[in-house]
Motif scaffolding. Sequence first.
Motif, PDB file in Angstrom:
ATOM      1  N   ASN A 200       0.828  -1.208   0.000  1.00 39.24           N
ATOM      2  CA  ASN A 200       0.000   0.000   0.000  1.00 39.24           C
ATOM      3  C   ASN A 200       0.863   1.259   0.000  1.00 39.24           C
ATOM      4  N   GLN A 201       2.144   1.090  -0.327  1.00 43.96           N
ATOM      5  CA  GLN A 201       3.047   2.232  -0.355  1.00 43.96           C
ATOM      6  C   GLN A 201       2.726   3.144  -1.537  1.00 43.96           C
ATOM      7  N   ASP A 202       3.104   4.403  -1.384  1.00 44.12           N
ATOM      8  CA  ASP A 202       2.801   5.405  -2.398  1.00 44.12           C
ATOM      9  C   ASP A 202       3.953   5.572  -3.391  1.00 44.12           C
ATOM     10  N   ILE A 203       4.859   4.595  -3.425  1.00 45.38           N
ATOM     11  CA  ILE A 203       6.032   4.732  -4.283  1.00 45.38           C
ATOM     12  C   ILE A 203       5.658   4.687  -5.758  1.00 45.38           C
ATOM     13  N   LEU A 204       4.526   4.062  -6.081  1.00 47.93           N
ATOM     14  CA  LEU A 204       4.110   3.920  -7.463  1.00 47.93           C
ATOM     15  C   LEU A 204       2.591   4.068  -7.536  1.00 47.93           C
ATOM     16  N   ASP A 226      -4.512  -5.136  -8.406  1.00 49.12           N
ATOM     17  CA  ASP A 226      -5.037  -5.631  -7.125  1.00 49.12           C
ATOM     18  C   ASP A 226      -4.146  -5.289  -5.941  1.00 49.12           C
ATOM     19  N   GLY A 227      -3.430  -4.167  -6.026  1.00 50.10           N
ATOM     20  CA  GLY A 227      -2.579  -3.757  -4.922  1.00 50.10           C
ATOM     21  C   GLY A 227      -1.229  -4.440  -4.880  1.00 50.10           C
ATOM     22  N   LEU A 264      12.622   2.485  -1.214  1.00 52.98           N
ATOM     23  CA  LEU A 264      12.960   1.367  -2.093  1.00 52.98           C
ATOM     24  C   LEU A 264      13.395   0.145  -1.291  1.00 52.98           C
ATOM     25  N   ARG A 265      14.216   0.362  -0.278  1.00 50.83           N
ATOM     26  CA  ARG A 265      14.655  -0.764   0.555  1.00 50.83           C
ATOM     27  C   ARG A 265      13.459  -1.436   1.250  1.00 50.83           C
ATOM     28  N   SER A 266      12.489  -0.638   1.628  1.00 47.79           N
ATOM     29  CA  SER A 266      11.362  -1.188   2.388  1.00 47.79           C
ATOM     30  C   SER A 266      10.547  -2.182   1.565  1.00 47.79           C
ATOM     31  N   LEU A 267      10.537  -2.030   0.220  1.00 51.35           N
ATOM     32  CA  LEU A 267       9.864  -3.008  -0.626  1.00 51.35           C
ATOM     33  C   LEU A 267      10.490  -4.384  -0.464  1.00 51.35           C
TER      34      LEU A 267
END
Length: 396
Positions: A200-204, A226-227, A264-267
């Motif tokens: 649910n991150q706003d990175i993309l 689908d998220g 990016l690392r958090s992904l």
Amino acid sequence: MKIPQIEKLSKPLIEKVAIIGAGLGGLAVAVALRKLGYDVQVYEKAQDFRPVGGGLGLMPNGLNCLNAIEPEIVKNIRNSGCEVNTSILKNTQGETIRTNPATRYQDKYGQPLVTIWWWHLQQVLVSQLPDDVIHLNHRCIDFKQDDSGVEIYFDAAQKVNADLLIGADGINSAIREVLIADGKPRYLGSMSWRAVIQSNQDILKPGELGFVRGNKEFMYLLNVADGYISWLYRRLSSDCELSQNVDLVKSRVLYQLADWGESLRSLVEATPAEQILEGPICDRLPLNFWSQGRVALLGDAAHPMAPALGQGANSAFEDAYELALCFSEASSIQEALANYEQRRIPRTQLIQTRSALGEMRYYETDNEAAARQMQEQSQMSSEEFQNWLLNYKPYE
């Protein structure tokens, strides 16, 4: 010019077709040949269908061929994936450097660029086939053929007979090994890690495709609906050894991303270790033939290529359409396979070669890129090549 649709024949050329491999190319050609009226059976070594694979991009050439095989496939793909309208270049801290519109695909080539999870795409294709057509837990180990047919052997002492055998079993194809015996794939000096996770991150944002360029490393970020987000990280490496376990795979990626931004690392941190796919980027040198007698290769079994141009699946869908078309027009197996090779090999040889070069371009310095562009001025330009690639019309 619209690509002719695949339609049922009044009298199929042969009866039984065996396809080895329930990957994307194998399933697509199974759908196409069944529409012609052939008795098609697909044999897959996996014991079940499970959520595997990374994200990939489907381009107009692949989508147009799938549409000619069965329009419902493309409709379901567009419902199961994300249409890309913007490409975004980021730095390794996650900051956006540049955005570019991607709507030109639809405008110029008649189909959009669609990003989708490999597993979802496989399920779209599986849904087009009856349950009794696909046989799981069948690892092909050998075949023998004569003028009357092909006998195919599996590792549990099973065997089947067919009039035609299609090897669609990937870069390490067992069918190719028996048919051609050209050894192991070629390592291209680039290691890959990829995964698909719910995020649910706003990175993309929806409709965006992200590219992050580092020093001899890069990452793609794909919305796959689908998220779910697919991240694909690649790094120049002389070492193609695989990690000894899944925890080491994840720690290896995080170590390499130590200086990257938290977004990016958090992904990667949020990705379960067992879901990260690690592997070397490999291809094989182009072949001058893909068939012998009643046996033919298709997709990665025929022309494995680096993923730089995103043409692995798309060129397999071209193969599937063309092979079916050849079997709808020819008066013999030999004529059909000769026409298939004539139509496909020159094109895929060029795509394979450009894909291998493209893989190394990811790691060029600005000076190296400028020098290369000077050398390539007398060759087909990038724009000319893209037009030739994506505006594929089999009859032109």
